[in-house]
Structures are given as structure tokens and as C-alpha cells.
Design an enzyme around this catalytic site. Structure first.
Site, PDB file in Angstrom:
ATOM      1  N   GLU A   1      12.733   1.742   0.827  1.00 41.28           N
ATOM      2  CA  GLU A   1      11.432   1.366   0.917  1.00 41.28           C
ATOM      3  C   GLU A   1      10.676   2.688   0.471  1.00 41.28           C
ATOM      4  OE1 GLU A   1       9.140  -0.202   0.382  1.00 41.28           O
ATOM      5  OE2 GLU A   1       8.494  -1.222   2.186  1.00 41.28           O
ATOM      6  N   ASP A   2       9.610   2.571  -0.171  1.00 39.47           N
ATOM      7  CA  ASP A   2       8.839   3.855  -0.463  1.00 39.47           C
ATOM      8  C   ASP A   2       8.169   4.501   0.478  1.00 39.47           C
ATOM      9  OD1 ASP A   2       7.196   1.669  -0.530  1.00 39.47           O
ATOM     10  OD2 ASP A   2       6.044   1.930  -2.164  1.00 39.47           O
TER      11      ASP A   2
ATOM     12  N   ASP B   1       4.180   2.341   6.813  1.00 38.76           N
ATOM     13  CA  ASP B   1       2.947   2.772   7.428  1.00 38.76           C
ATOM     14  C   ASP B   1       2.677   1.904   8.619  1.00 38.76           C
ATOM     15  OD1 ASP B   1      -0.065   2.862   7.305  1.00 38.76           O
ATOM     16  OD2 ASP B   1      -0.067   2.424   5.111  1.00 38.76           O
TER      17      ASP B   1
ATOM     18  N   PHE C   1      -4.487   8.006   1.601  1.00 38.46           N
ATOM     19  CA  PHE C   1      -3.792   6.849   0.606  1.00 38.46           C
ATOM     20  C   PHE C   1      -3.074   7.765  -0.369  1.00 38.46           C
ATOM     21  CE2 PHE C   1      -3.361   3.374  -2.234  1.00 38.46           C
ATOM     22  CZ  PHE C   1      -3.145   2.638  -1.063  1.00 38.46           C
ATOM     23  N   VAL C   2      -1.644   7.543  -0.478  1.00 39.95           N
ATOM     24  CA  VAL C   2      -0.828   7.781  -1.602  1.00 39.95           C
ATOM     25  C   VAL C   2      -0.597   6.872  -2.650  1.00 39.95           C
ATOM     26  CG1 VAL C   2      -0.107   9.837  -0.091  1.00 39.95           C
ATOM     27  CG2 VAL C   2       1.184   7.651  -0.134  1.00 39.95           C
TER      28      VAL C   2
ATOM     29  N   LYS D   1       4.095   7.438   7.417  1.00 37.68           N
ATOM     30  CA  LYS D   1       2.770   7.588   7.794  1.00 37.68           C
ATOM     31  C   LYS D   1       2.599   7.123   9.135  1.00 37.68           C
ATOM     32  CE  LYS D   1      -0.142   6.755   4.425  1.00 37.68           C
ATOM     33  NZ  LYS D   1      -1.460   5.514   3.903  1.00 37.68           N
TER      34      LYS D   1
ATOM     35  N   GLY E   1       7.031  -0.875  -5.017  1.00 39.80           N
ATOM     36  CA  GLY E   1       6.893   0.351  -4.844  1.00 39.80           C
ATOM     37  C   GLY E   1       8.021   1.123  -4.698  1.00 39.80           C
TER      38      GLY E   1
ATOM     39  N   ASP F   1       1.398   2.629  -5.610  1.00 40.96           N
ATOM     40  CA  ASP F   1       0.311   2.078  -6.437  1.00 40.96           C
ATOM     41  C   ASP F   1      -1.129   2.104  -5.727  1.00 40.96           C
ATOM     42  OD1 ASP F   1       0.700  -0.317  -5.075  1.00 40.96           O
ATOM     43  OD2 ASP F   1      -0.600  -1.451  -5.918  1.00 40.96           O
TER      44      ASP F   1
HETATM   45  C1  PRP Z   1       3.505  -1.457   0.279  1.00 39.42           C
HETATM   46  C2  PRP Z   1       4.852  -0.315   0.292  1.00 39.42           C
HETATM   47  C3  PRP Z   1       5.323  -0.820   1.490  1.00 39.42           C
HETATM   48  C4  PRP Z   1       4.290  -1.628   2.535  1.00 39.42           C
HETATM   49  C5  PRP Z   1       4.267  -0.597   3.559  1.00 39.42           C
HETATM   50  O1  PRP Z   1       3.691  -2.568  -0.308  1.00 39.42           O
HETATM   51  O2  PRP Z   1       5.350  -0.428  -0.923  1.00 39.42           O
HETATM   52  O3  PRP Z   1       6.253  -1.999   1.034  1.00 39.42           O
HETATM   53  O4  PRP Z   1       3.134  -1.403   1.579  1.00 39.42           O
HETATM   54  O5  PRP Z   1       3.389  -0.990   4.432  1.00 39.42           O
HETATM   55  P1  PRP Z   1       3.230  -1.412   6.001  1.00 39.42           P
HETATM   56  O6  PRP Z   1       4.316  -0.509   6.648  1.00 39.42           O
HETATM   57  O7  PRP Z   1       1.859  -1.133   6.698  1.00 39.42           O
HETATM   58  O8  PRP Z   1       4.021  -2.875   6.062  1.00 39.42           O
HETATM   59  P2  PRP Z   1       2.851  -3.401  -1.120  1.00 39.42           P
HETATM   60  O9  PRP Z   1       2.532  -4.598  -0.100  1.00 39.42           O
HETATM   61  O10 PRP Z   1       1.414  -2.576  -1.483  1.00 39.42           O
HETATM   62  O11 PRP Z   1       3.263  -4.025  -2.283  1.00 39.42           O
HETATM   63  P3  PRP Z   1       3.878  -3.206  -3.596  1.00 39.42           P
HETATM   64  O12 PRP Z   1       5.528  -2.388  -3.270  1.00 39.42           O
HETATM   65  O13 PRP Z   1       4.421  -4.178  -4.679  1.00 39.42           O
HETATM   66  O14 PRP Z   1       2.996  -2.093  -4.107  1.00 39.42           O
HETATM   67  C1  7HP Z   2       0.984   0.868   1.503  1.00 39.65           C
HETATM   68  C2  7HP Z   2       0.577   1.870   0.608  1.00 39.65           C
HETATM   69  N1  7HP Z   2       0.468   1.840  -0.712  1.00 39.65           N
HETATM   70  C3  7HP Z   2       0.443   2.879  -1.302  1.00 39.65           C
HETATM   71  N2  7HP Z   2      -0.311   4.091  -0.888  1.00 39.65           N
HETATM   72  C4  7HP Z   2      -0.160   4.007   0.559  1.00 39.65           C
HETATM   73  O1  7HP Z   2      -0.476   5.448   1.185  1.00 39.65           O
HETATM   74  C5  7HP Z   2       0.033   2.891   1.178  1.00 39.65           C
HETATM   75  N3  7HP Z   2       0.140   2.597   2.686  1.00 39.65           N
HETATM   76  N4  7HP Z   2       0.672   1.291   2.792  1.00 39.65           N
END
Ligand code: PRP
Ligand code: 7HP
Length: 183
Positions: free
Chosen positions: A102-103, A106, A155-156, A134, A47, A162
């Protein structure tokens, strides 16, 4: 016309121009803290790749980068809290000024885990830059040093994020209803 409950089209939350401006501000903040020293950026796949690509191009200090991937189990409303590295870094971070990119922050499970692992590898400094925060869903505390935007519990997608691997290429950050929300 108000969107119907079954309308699953992404709705813009953060526009690309807003994001661009904020990423530039974050880069300035990082540069100030680094006092002209080089920085080693660690991108959490997948992400954060778009955020990383924009952030590095705004930074005016010597930059290197590496990539790490993790998988989390039990993602959803009741995270199990298990995180595992599926692709480790290619290079040592010992003695370097490291910023984890990090994107979204959460529940905090991913970053809490990675921060502890990376800290044990003895970087000179270790900071976290998260484009989105978030806080409503936080389970584990995370010391985020640079946060782009604090967002509500929705959810974004887009700008790298994604939903079931879709929407990563949207230039804006958008909200999509999850199946639970559309019920
Ligand atoms: C998503 C996002 C962060 C993580 C945040 O990754 O990119 O890495 O979840 O969530 P958390 O704070 O609840 O741990 P994901 O596992 O969906 O993988 P991706 O980046 O490959 O989409
Ligand atoms: C993971 C994640 N991926 C996409 N959109 C969100 O809002 C998310 N929260 N945690």
C-alpha cells in the site's frame, strides 16, 4: 521567500534517493521474515503501483504478484467508512505468504477492510507493507508490519499518490495544499 497561501505547487517532503534507500531496507526486512520462502505481493491500485514496482526489484526471494482495487465512499474529512472491492484478485491466496503493498495508511479504512477480507481467504501468512503512515488521521486500527516513513497530517502526492488523479508521476513524495487548506 515564504510560499504564499495561494501557492499550490508541490513541495518535496521525501526525496527519491531517500525513498529508494528505505524501500531497499524494507525489502531486506521482508526477506528476513520470510526465511527464503516465496512471497505473493498484493498491490492496492492505483497508488501503490510505483512502490510495488520498486519493491519487487529489491526482493531477492521468489516473487509473484496480483492486483486489487477498492473504492471508498465519503473520502475527505469525515469518511463514511464504506469500502468496496471494484477489481478482485485474479488468483487464490490460500496457503501463500502474502504481503499487501500500500502507498499510504491514512484513516486505515481501506487496509482494515482489505486485511479482514484477505485473512478470510486463508493465506499462510498475511502482512502489510505501507510506504507512508499518517497516524494523525487514523480511524481504524491496522497491523502494519513494514512502514517506510511516518508523515505529518499533510496531503501528499507523487510516487504513485495523486490529487484528483494528478501528480502520480512525480518521483519525490511532495505536499500539496488541498482546497480546504488554501482557503
Ligand atoms: C488512497 C491510498 C490508499 C487509501 C488510504 O487510495 O492509495 O489506498 O487512499 O486511505 P485510508 O487509509 O484513509 O483508507 P485512493 O482511494 O485515493 O485510490 P488510488 O490509490 O487509486 O489513488
Ligand atoms: C489518501 C491519500 N492520497 C493521496 N495523498 C494523501 O495524503 C492521502 N491520504 N489518503
Amino acid at each position: 521567500m515564504p510560499a504564499s497561501k495561494s501557492d499550490s505547487r508541490p513541495k518535496v517532503l521525501l526525496r527519491r534517493v531517500q525513498i529508494r534507500k528505505r524501500v531497499r531496507e524494507m525489502a531486506r526486512q521482508i526477506e528476513r521474515d520470510l526465511k527464503k520462502e516465496p512471497v505473493h505481493l498484493i498491490c492496492i491500485l492505483k497508488g501503490a503501483c510505483i512502490f510495488l514496482a520498486d519493491l519487487v526489484r529489491e526482493l531477492r526471494v521468489p516473487v509473484s504478484m496480483d492486483f486489487i482495487a477498492v473504492s471508498s465512499y465519503g473520502k475527505g474529512s469525515l469518511p463514511s467508512g464504506e469500502v468496496r472491492i471494484t477489481k478482485d484478485l485474479d488468483h487464490s491466496i490460500e496457503g501463500q505468504n502474502v504481503v499487501i503493498v500500500e502507498d499510504i495508511l491514512d484513516t486505515g479504512l481501506t487496509l482494515n477492510y482489505l486485511y479482514r477480507i484477505l485473512q478470510s481467504r486463508k493465506p499462510k501468512s498475511l502482512k502489510i507493507a505501507a510506504l507512508l503512515d499518517k497516524p494523525a488521521r487514523r480511524v481504524k486500527e491496522v497491523p502494519a508490519d513494514y512502514v517506510g516513513f511516518t508523515i505529518p497530517d499533510q496531503f501528499v502526492v507523487g510516487y504513485g499518490l495523486d490529487y484528483a488523479e494528478r501528480y502520480r508521476n512525480l518521483p519525490d513524495v511532495c505536499v500539496v495544499p488541498t482546497p480546504e487548506e488554501s482557503r
